[in-house]
Motif scaffolding. Structure first.
Motif, PDB file in Angstrom:
ATOM      1  N   ARG A 107       0.831  -1.194   0.000  1.00  0.00           N
ATOM      2  CA  ARG A 107       0.000   0.000   0.000  1.00  0.00           C
ATOM      3  C   ARG A 107       0.869   1.249   0.000  1.00  0.00           C
ATOM      4  O   ARG A 107       2.055   1.209   0.347  1.00  0.00           O
ATOM      5  N   ILE A 108       0.282   2.381  -0.389  1.00  0.00           N
ATOM      6  CA  ILE A 108       0.978   3.664  -0.371  1.00  0.00           C
ATOM      7  C   ILE A 108       0.304   4.567   0.649  1.00  0.00           C
ATOM      8  O   ILE A 108      -0.903   4.835   0.535  1.00  0.00           O
ATOM      9  N   PRO A 109       1.017   5.052   1.641  1.00  0.00           N
ATOM     10  CA  PRO A 109       0.418   5.958   2.643  1.00  0.00           C
ATOM     11  C   PRO A 109       0.276   7.373   2.076  1.00  0.00           C
ATOM     12  O   PRO A 109       1.116   8.254   2.317  1.00  0.00           O
ATOM     13  N   LEU A 110      -0.771   7.605   1.327  1.00  0.00           N
ATOM     14  CA  LEU A 110      -0.907   8.868   0.596  1.00  0.00           C
ATOM     15  C   LEU A 110      -0.921  10.087   1.512  1.00  0.00           C
ATOM     16  O   LEU A 110      -0.510  11.169   1.101  1.00  0.00           O
ATOM     17  N   ARG A 111      -1.407   9.942   2.734  1.00  0.00           N
ATOM     18  CA  ARG A 111      -1.446  11.102   3.628  1.00  0.00           C
ATOM     19  C   ARG A 111      -0.053  11.658   3.897  1.00  0.00           C
ATOM     20  O   ARG A 111       0.108  12.867   4.142  1.00  0.00           O
ATOM     21  N   SER A 112       0.945  10.793   3.846  1.00  0.00           N
ATOM     22  CA  SER A 112       2.312  11.259   4.102  1.00  0.00           C
ATOM     23  C   SER A 112       2.847  12.109   2.955  1.00  0.00           C
ATOM     24  O   SER A 112       3.904  12.721   3.077  1.00  0.00           O
ATOM     25  N   PHE A 113       2.115  12.150   1.838  1.00  0.00           N
ATOM     26  CA  PHE A 113       2.531  12.955   0.686  1.00  0.00           C
ATOM     27  C   PHE A 113       1.771  14.273   0.601  1.00  0.00           C
ATOM     28  O   PHE A 113       1.934  15.001  -0.372  1.00  0.00           O
ATOM     29  N   ASP A 114       0.928  14.580   1.587  1.00  0.00           N
ATOM     30  CA  ASP A 114       0.162  15.827   1.544  1.00  0.00           C
ATOM     31  C   ASP A 114       0.918  16.912   2.290  1.00  0.00           C
ATOM     32  O   ASP A 114       0.745  17.111   3.498  1.00  0.00           O
ATOM     33  N   TRP A 115       1.769  17.626   1.564  1.00  0.00           N
ATOM     34  CA  TRP A 115       2.610  18.645   2.184  1.00  0.00           C
ATOM     35  C   TRP A 115       1.896  19.977   2.332  1.00  0.00           C
ATOM     36  O   TRP A 115       2.440  20.913   2.914  1.00  0.00           O
ATOM     37  N   THR A 116       0.668  20.089   1.842  1.00  0.00           N
ATOM     38  CA  THR A 116      -0.087  21.324   2.035  1.00  0.00           C
ATOM     39  C   THR A 116      -0.632  21.417   3.457  1.00  0.00           C
ATOM     40  O   THR A 116      -1.012  22.506   3.900  1.00  0.00           O
ATOM     41  N   VAL A 117      -0.666  20.301   4.180  1.00  0.00           N
ATOM     42  CA  VAL A 117      -1.175  20.332   5.562  1.00  0.00           C
ATOM     43  C   VAL A 117      -0.104  19.910   6.568  1.00  0.00           C
ATOM     44  O   VAL A 117      -0.255  20.151   7.765  1.00  0.00           O
ATOM     45  N   ARG A 118       0.976  19.295   6.119  1.00  0.00           N
ATOM     46  CA  ARG A 118       2.020  18.870   7.043  1.00  0.00           C
ATOM     47  C   ARG A 118       2.880  20.069   7.451  1.00  0.00           C
ATOM     48  O   ARG A 118       3.133  20.968   6.659  1.00  0.00           O
ATOM     49  N   ALA A 119       3.356  20.046   8.672  1.00  0.00           N
ATOM     50  CA  ALA A 119       4.111  21.188   9.198  1.00  0.00           C
ATOM     51  C   ALA A 119       5.576  20.858   9.442  1.00  0.00           C
ATOM     52  O   ALA A 119       6.301  21.654  10.028  1.00  0.00           O
ATOM     53  N   GLU A 120       6.034  19.689   8.970  1.00  0.00           N
ATOM     54  CA  GLU A 120       7.386  19.251   9.311  1.00  0.00           C
ATOM     55  C   GLU A 120       8.476  19.783   8.401  1.00  0.00           C
ATOM     56  O   GLU A 120       9.652  19.513   8.611  1.00  0.00           O
ATOM     57  N   LEU A 121       8.114  20.519   7.346  1.00  0.00           N
ATOM     58  CA  LEU A 121       9.117  20.997   6.403  1.00  0.00           C
ATOM     59  C   LEU A 121      10.084  21.936   7.115  1.00  0.00           C
ATOM     60  O   LEU A 121       9.675  22.915   7.748  1.00  0.00           O
ATOM     61  N   THR A 122      11.387  21.640   7.005  1.00  0.00           N
ATOM     62  CA  THR A 122      12.400  22.466   7.672  1.00  0.00           C
ATOM     63  C   THR A 122      13.467  22.986   6.715  1.00  0.00           C
ATOM     64  O   THR A 122      14.184  23.931   7.061  1.00  0.00           O
ATOM     65  N   ALA A 123      13.602  22.393   5.538  1.00  0.00           N
ATOM     66  CA  ALA A 123      14.649  22.807   4.599  1.00  0.00           C
ATOM     67  C   ALA A 123      14.176  24.001   3.774  1.00  0.00           C
ATOM     68  O   ALA A 123      13.023  24.035   3.319  1.00  0.00           O
ATOM     69  N   PRO A 124      15.043  24.997   3.566  1.00  0.00           N
ATOM     70  CA  PRO A 124      14.683  26.083   2.653  1.00  0.00           C
ATOM     71  C   PRO A 124      14.294  25.503   1.291  1.00  0.00           C
ATOM     72  O   PRO A 124      14.963  24.598   0.783  1.00  0.00           O
ATOM     73  N   THR A 125      13.217  26.030   0.717  1.00  0.00           N
ATOM     74  CA  THR A 125      12.639  25.413  -0.478  1.00  0.00           C
ATOM     75  C   THR A 125      12.314  26.460  -1.526  1.00  0.00           C
ATOM     76  O   THR A 125      11.671  27.482  -1.233  1.00  0.00           O
ATOM     77  N   LEU A 126      12.755  26.206  -2.749  1.00  0.00           N
ATOM     78  CA  LEU A 126      12.363  27.010  -3.906  1.00  0.00           C
ATOM     79  C   LEU A 126      11.469  26.172  -4.791  1.00  0.00           C
ATOM     80  O   LEU A 126      11.827  25.048  -5.166  1.00  0.00           O
ATOM     81  N   ILE A 127      10.297  26.701  -5.124  1.00  0.00           N
ATOM     82  CA  ILE A 127       9.374  26.037  -6.042  1.00  0.00           C
ATOM     83  C   ILE A 127       9.303  26.843  -7.325  1.00  0.00           C
ATOM     84  O   ILE A 127       9.169  28.072  -7.303  1.00  0.00           O
ATOM     85  N   LEU A 128       9.380  26.140  -8.456  1.00  0.00           N
ATOM     86  CA  LEU A 128       9.178  26.752  -9.771  1.00  0.00           C
ATOM     87  C   LEU A 128       7.975  26.045 -10.390  1.00  0.00           C
ATOM     88  O   LEU A 128       7.957  24.812 -10.497  1.00  0.00           O
ATOM     89  N   HIS A 129       6.974  26.820 -10.783  1.00  0.00           N
ATOM     90  CA  HIS A 129       5.718  26.186 -11.200  1.00  0.00           C
ATOM     91  C   HIS A 129       5.046  27.034 -12.279  1.00  0.00           C
ATOM     92  O   HIS A 129       5.131  28.252 -12.269  1.00  0.00           O
ATOM     93  N   GLY A 130       4.370  26.341 -13.203  1.00  0.00           N
ATOM     94  CA  GLY A 130       3.703  27.000 -14.313  1.00  0.00           C
ATOM     95  C   GLY A 130       2.218  27.178 -14.081  1.00  0.00           C
ATOM     96  O   GLY A 130       1.546  26.293 -13.548  1.00  0.00           O
ATOM     97  N   THR A 131       1.695  28.316 -14.509  1.00  0.00           N
ATOM     98  CA  THR A 131       0.270  28.602 -14.330  1.00  0.00           C
ATOM     99  C   THR A 131      -0.610  27.739 -15.227  1.00  0.00           C
ATOM    100  O   THR A 131      -1.805  27.605 -14.969  1.00  0.00           O
ATOM    101  N   HIS A 132      -0.040  27.154 -16.287  1.00  0.00           N
ATOM    102  CA  HIS A 132      -0.829  26.325 -17.202  1.00  0.00           C
ATOM    103  C   HIS A 132      -0.705  24.838 -16.886  1.00  0.00           C
ATOM    104  O   HIS A 132      -1.087  24.000 -17.710  1.00  0.00           O
ATOM    105  N   ASP A 133      -0.203  24.513 -15.730  1.00  0.00           N
ATOM    106  CA  ASP A 133      -0.012  23.113 -15.349  1.00  0.00           C
ATOM    107  C   ASP A 133      -1.371  22.478 -15.063  1.00  0.00           C
ATOM    108  O   ASP A 133      -2.021  22.803 -14.062  1.00  0.00           O
ATOM    109  N   ASP A 134      -1.809  21.569 -15.940  1.00  0.00           N
ATOM    110  CA  ASP A 134      -3.088  20.888 -15.734  1.00  0.00           C
ATOM    111  C   ASP A 134      -2.901  19.489 -15.165  1.00  0.00           C
ATOM    112  O   ASP A 134      -3.855  18.717 -15.075  1.00  0.00           O
TER     113      ASP A 134
END
Length: 377
Positions: free
Chosen positions: A298-325
């Motif tokens: 099985r895959i524990p999908l909840r562990s992949f929901d970083w929009t609600v998890r608070a454990e992120l500690t590393a500085p993070t740069l995200i690059l993302h496109g507005t047309h990403d469907d």
């Protein structure tokens, strides 16, 4: 009453079938689709042009690659030339050695701009990283001088390690040693079972082996460059207590931050209602159903929901496109808004993992500037 029960049973069976089909498709070994035809090859005073059917991809701004069924490739410039209402022409800037362009060839449109490190002007050593799944090929790309900061480049679902060479250019500019890795079931790394993806869950163990390789060979810390599902892998490692202190930063392009929402978005992309994506969740998260799909566990999908998890500690740069469907940018925006002191977001007018392609100079400059500001050299 019996008819009602029968109808409910048929609906339930149909829902199970839809969920099974979505899960099978999502986790299946990837195959490239050659769904474009070269309509014509033109020659003018400035070189050659390839005429293709007009689509939102072929007419998009930026530099791209065409892949041929025999493994050959063509790099295309940002020029988009009109050839009527249904056709466009793209100028050829570079081709694989020995390729003869012909009308009628079947090709695949791709943001994977470089096929090998050499194509990107990089000198690489072929190495093998011993992972829990078996030996995995990788490219090691050293800078001009030894360094204690390394970068590990992790590609996404359905892609290959060559796709991350776009990011290696920025890491090399910063003087990092880079590892461009493969992992289980990606077509280059070791095959496990019937070759199905676990959406980054077990693949993270193979990327962890790359961190361990780097630390054994002189790295003090690493920056993880993750693309799409590769970003989900990077986030798992950044949270892992064994690797957290070794990771100086994350550079994430089109990151998968919540698999449930991403599955829904890809259902919509395929012409299904978003709700159909929920039908796949039990097949991924319940062990008996996961086994029926062909996955090892099985895959524990909840562990992949970083929009609600608070454990992120590393500085993070995200690059993302507005047309990403495929991976909605709103997920990256939500993570940035919840952790503004830790997460930076660079927005492009681009599709999924195509921000570099739409503006390579801006992408590279943004990454280099962020690394200089947030990651000690």
């Amino acid at each position: 009453m019996r008819q009602v029960a029968l109808g409910a049973g048929l609906v339930a069976a149909g829902a199970l079938g839809v969920g099974w089909a979505i899960t099978r498709r999502l986790t299946a070994p990837s195959t490239r689709r050659y769904n474009l035809t070269v309509r014509e090859v033109e020659n003018d005073g400035d070189g050659r042009l390839i005429v293709l059917d007009r689509t939102h991809l072929t007419a998009a701004e930026g530099v791209y690659n065409l892949w041929f069924e025999d493994g050959a490739w063509v790099q295309l410039s940002a020029d988009v030339l009109d050839r009527g209402p249904t056709l466009i022409a793209r100028r050829v800037t570079k081709t694989a050695l020995g390729l003869t362009l012909r009308a009628g060839d079947r090709v695949s449109w791709s943001g994977i701009y470089y096929a090998t490190p050499n194509d990107a002007g990089l000198h690489a050593h072929d190495i093998t990283i011993d992972t829990p799944a078996g030996p995995a090929p990788a490219w090691r790309i050293d800078g001009d001088r030894p360094t204690s900061m390394w970068a590990i480049h992790i590609h996404g679902l359905g892609s290959v390690r060559a796709g991350t060479l776009r990011g290696v250019l920025a890491a090399t500019e910063r003087g990092y040693t880079s590892l461009v890795i493969s992992y289980r079931a990606d077509g280059e790394g070791p095959r496990v079972g019937d070759g199905r993806s676990t959406l980054g869950f077990t693949e993270a163990d193979d990327a962890a082996a790359a961190i361990e390789y780097a630390m054994r060979h002189g790295a003090r810390q690493v920056v993880l460059f993750g693309w799409s599902m590769g970003a989900a892998i990077a986030l798992q490692l950044a949270h892992h207590p064994s690797y957290r202190r070794s990771i100086a930063g994350l550079v994430l392009d089109s990151p998968v931050l919540d698999w449930t929402e991403v599955i829904k978005a890809n259902c919509v992309r395929s012409g299904l209602p978003a709700a159909a994506g929920s039908l796949a969740i039990p097949w991924l998260t319940l062990r008996p159903l996961a086994h029926m799909v062909g996955m090892p566990d099985r895959i524990p999908l909840r562990s992949f929901d970083w929009t609600v998890r608070a454990e992120l500690t590393a500085p993070t740069l995200i690059l993302h496109g507005t047309h990403d469907d495929s991976v909605p940018i709103r997920l990256s925006q939500a993570l940035r808004d919840s952790r503004p002191s830790l997460v930076s977001l660079e927005v492009f007018e681009a599709g999924h993992t195509l921000s570099w392609n739409t503006d390579p100079d801006r992408w590279q400059s943004a990454v280099i500037a962020w690394l200089a500001a947030h990651v000690p050299s």
